[in-house]
Design a protein around this motif. Structure first.
Motif, PDB file in Angstrom:
ATOM      1  N   CYS A  62       0.866  -1.179   0.000  1.00 49.77           N
ATOM      2  CA  CYS A  62       0.000   0.000   0.000  1.00 49.77           C
ATOM      3  C   CYS A  62       0.905   1.232   0.000  1.00 49.77           C
ATOM      4  CB  CYS A  62      -0.880   0.038   1.260  1.00 49.77           C
ATOM      5  SG  CYS A  62      -2.041  -1.326   1.409  1.00 49.77           S
ATOM      6  N   GLU A  64       0.584   4.067   1.464  1.00 47.12           N
ATOM      7  CA  GLU A  64       0.758   4.650   2.795  1.00 47.12           C
ATOM      8  C   GLU A  64       1.588   3.744   3.706  1.00 47.12           C
ATOM      9  OE1 GLU A  64      -3.168   5.455   4.103  1.00 47.12           O
ATOM     10  OE2 GLU A  64      -3.515   7.012   2.611  1.00 47.12           O
ATOM     11  N   CYS A  65       1.494   2.439   3.512  1.00 45.78           N
ATOM     12  CA  CYS A  65       2.283   1.510   4.336  1.00 45.78           C
ATOM     13  C   CYS A  65       3.780   1.663   4.044  1.00 45.78           C
ATOM     14  CB  CYS A  65       1.849   0.067   4.092  1.00 45.78           C
ATOM     15  SG  CYS A  65       0.198  -0.330   4.693  1.00 45.78           S
ATOM     16  N   GLN A  67       5.211   4.392   2.970  1.00 46.19           N
ATOM     17  CA  GLN A  67       5.639   5.775   3.170  1.00 46.19           C
ATOM     18  C   GLN A  67       6.712   5.950   4.246  1.00 46.19           C
ATOM     19  OE1 GLN A  67       4.616   8.059   1.013  1.00 46.19           O
ATOM     20  NE2 GLN A  67       6.016   9.539   1.929  1.00 46.19           N
ATOM     21  N   LEU A 168      -3.940   4.163  10.364  1.00 44.91           N
ATOM     22  CA  LEU A 168      -3.488   5.547  10.217  1.00 44.91           C
ATOM     23  C   LEU A 168      -3.358   6.182  11.597  1.00 44.91           C
ATOM     24  CD1 LEU A 168      -6.001   6.625   7.406  1.00 44.91           C
ATOM     25  CD2 LEU A 168      -3.627   5.937   7.083  1.00 44.91           C
ATOM     26  N   LEU A 172      -1.125  10.837  10.082  1.00 43.51           N
ATOM     27  CA  LEU A 172      -1.373  10.232   8.780  1.00 43.51           C
ATOM     28  C   LEU A 172      -2.844  10.337   8.382  1.00 43.51           C
ATOM     29  CD1 LEU A 172       0.836   6.995   8.710  1.00 43.51           C
ATOM     30  CD2 LEU A 172       1.096   9.054   7.331  1.00 43.51           C
ATOM     31  N   LYS A 175      -3.300  13.820   6.982  1.00 48.33           N
ATOM     32  CA  LYS A 175      -2.683  13.904   5.650  1.00 48.33           C
ATOM     33  C   LYS A 175      -3.481  13.100   4.624  1.00 48.33           C
ATOM     34  CE  LYS A 175       1.724  13.248   3.221  1.00 48.33           C
ATOM     35  NZ  LYS A 175       1.097  12.599   2.051  1.00 48.33           N
ATOM     36  N   HIS A 176      -3.892  11.881   5.022  1.00 49.85           N
ATOM     37  CA  HIS A 176      -4.640  11.019   4.116  1.00 49.85           C
ATOM     38  C   HIS A 176      -5.939  11.683   3.669  1.00 49.85           C
ATOM     39  CE1 HIS A 176      -6.728   7.440   2.571  1.00 49.85           C
ATOM     40  NE2 HIS A 176      -7.740   7.807   3.324  1.00 49.85           N
ATOM     41  N   ASP A 179      -5.317  14.691   1.375  1.00 49.34           N
ATOM     42  CA  ASP A 179      -4.834  14.312   0.045  1.00 49.34           C
ATOM     43  C   ASP A 179      -5.897  13.613  -0.795  1.00 49.34           C
ATOM     44  OD1 ASP A 179      -2.394  15.339   0.724  1.00 49.34           O
ATOM     45  OD2 ASP A 179      -1.432  13.412   1.119  1.00 49.34           O
ATOM     46  N   ASN A 180      -6.779  12.818  -0.134  1.00 52.12           N
ATOM     47  CA  ASN A 180      -7.670  11.939  -0.882  1.00 52.12           C
ATOM     48  C   ASN A 180      -9.150  12.293  -0.803  1.00 52.12           C
ATOM     49  OD1 ASN A 180      -5.683   9.629  -1.690  1.00 52.12           O
ATOM     50  ND2 ASN A 180      -5.298   9.974   0.480  1.00 52.12           N
TER      51      ASN A 180
END
Length: 245
Positions: A62, A64-65, A67, A168, A172, A175-176, A179-180
């Motif tokens: 993933c 994010e994983c 990152q 998360l 995170l 941020k997630h 961003d999304n």
């Protein structure tokens, strides 16, 4: 007579061809269940979310994983421990395409779900939630003086209320979502607030991103004593403020 035996033999053979053996049926079931594991991230063990691949070793995770690995000077692949260039990590469009093509049974309700939707389905599946609630409580293997953990909500990692992305931490999560889900108009429950002793798990923020950005830019762990109620925490904060002034 010979003609009759030939007819019976042919009929039996045709019947066997029409009815798959139990071994074949079991193999098909096992194959369906293994599809999810084939498209699971080795880090979070969930179905890939925005998968990326390391060019040098071709291992996929993933986004994010992976990152945290990209933030160190000399990153190593979490799976094979081979050094890699953080600039040579690409979005895996082929895996994303396969996630939309394949289906697998939900681990709770057994409903066939497209892999791309598996995370959000599991997050809302009542059968999965029941299974999680029935997980055995922690019991020390040997006697220990340490206190046994009680049923305290997880306040370290959170699930995105929009897409179901898991694991998360607070920073995170901010941020997630920025961003999304910046343009997502849905009203959702804040997972950070609902994990607090005073949180209301049914309250939906009308503007979750604004709430998240202004209320959760810092960690509650730094300032909050979870063993006291909200009123006591407020009084303690006021007393500390007066003492500093």
């Amino acid at each position: 007579m010979a003609m009759f035996r030939s007819f019976v033999s042919a009929s039996a053979q045709q019947l066997r061809q029409q009815q798959p053996s139990s071994g074949a049926a079991g193999s098909m079931s096992s194959s369906a269940e293994s599809v999810e594991s084939q498209f699971s991230c080795p880090i979070c063990l969930e179905v890939f979310h925005k998968p990326v691949s390391i060019t040098s070793c071709a291992h996929t995770f993933c986004g994010e994983c992976l990152q945290p690995c990209l933030q160190v000077t000399s990153p190593l692949c979490p799976l094979c421990r081979v050094p890699f260039d953080p600039k040579k990590v690409d979005r895996s469009s082929s895996v994303e395409k396969q996630l939309g093509s394949y289906k697998a049974p939900c681990r709770g309700c057994s409903k066939k779900v497209a892999l791309v939707k598996m995370r959000s389905h599991i997050a809302s599946c009542s059968k999965v939630q029941e299974q999680m609630a029935k997980c055995p409580k922690f019991v020390p293997v040997v006697p220990t003086s340490q206190p046994i953990p009680s049923n305290i909500p997880n306040r370290s990692t959170f699930v995105c209320p929009f897409c179901g992305a898991r694991n998360l931490d607070q920073q995170l999560l901010v941020k997630h979502c920025m961003d999304n889900h910046r343009n997502d108009p849905n009203k959702v429950v804040c997972p950070v607030c609902s994990a607090m002793p005073w949180g209301d798990p049914s309250y939906k923020s009308s503007n979750f991103l604004q709430h998240l950005f202004h209320r959760h830019k810092f960690s509650y762990d730094t300032f909050v004593d979870y063993s006291i109620d909200e009123e006591a925490a407020l009084q303690a904060a006021l007393a500390l403020s007066l003492a500093e002034n």
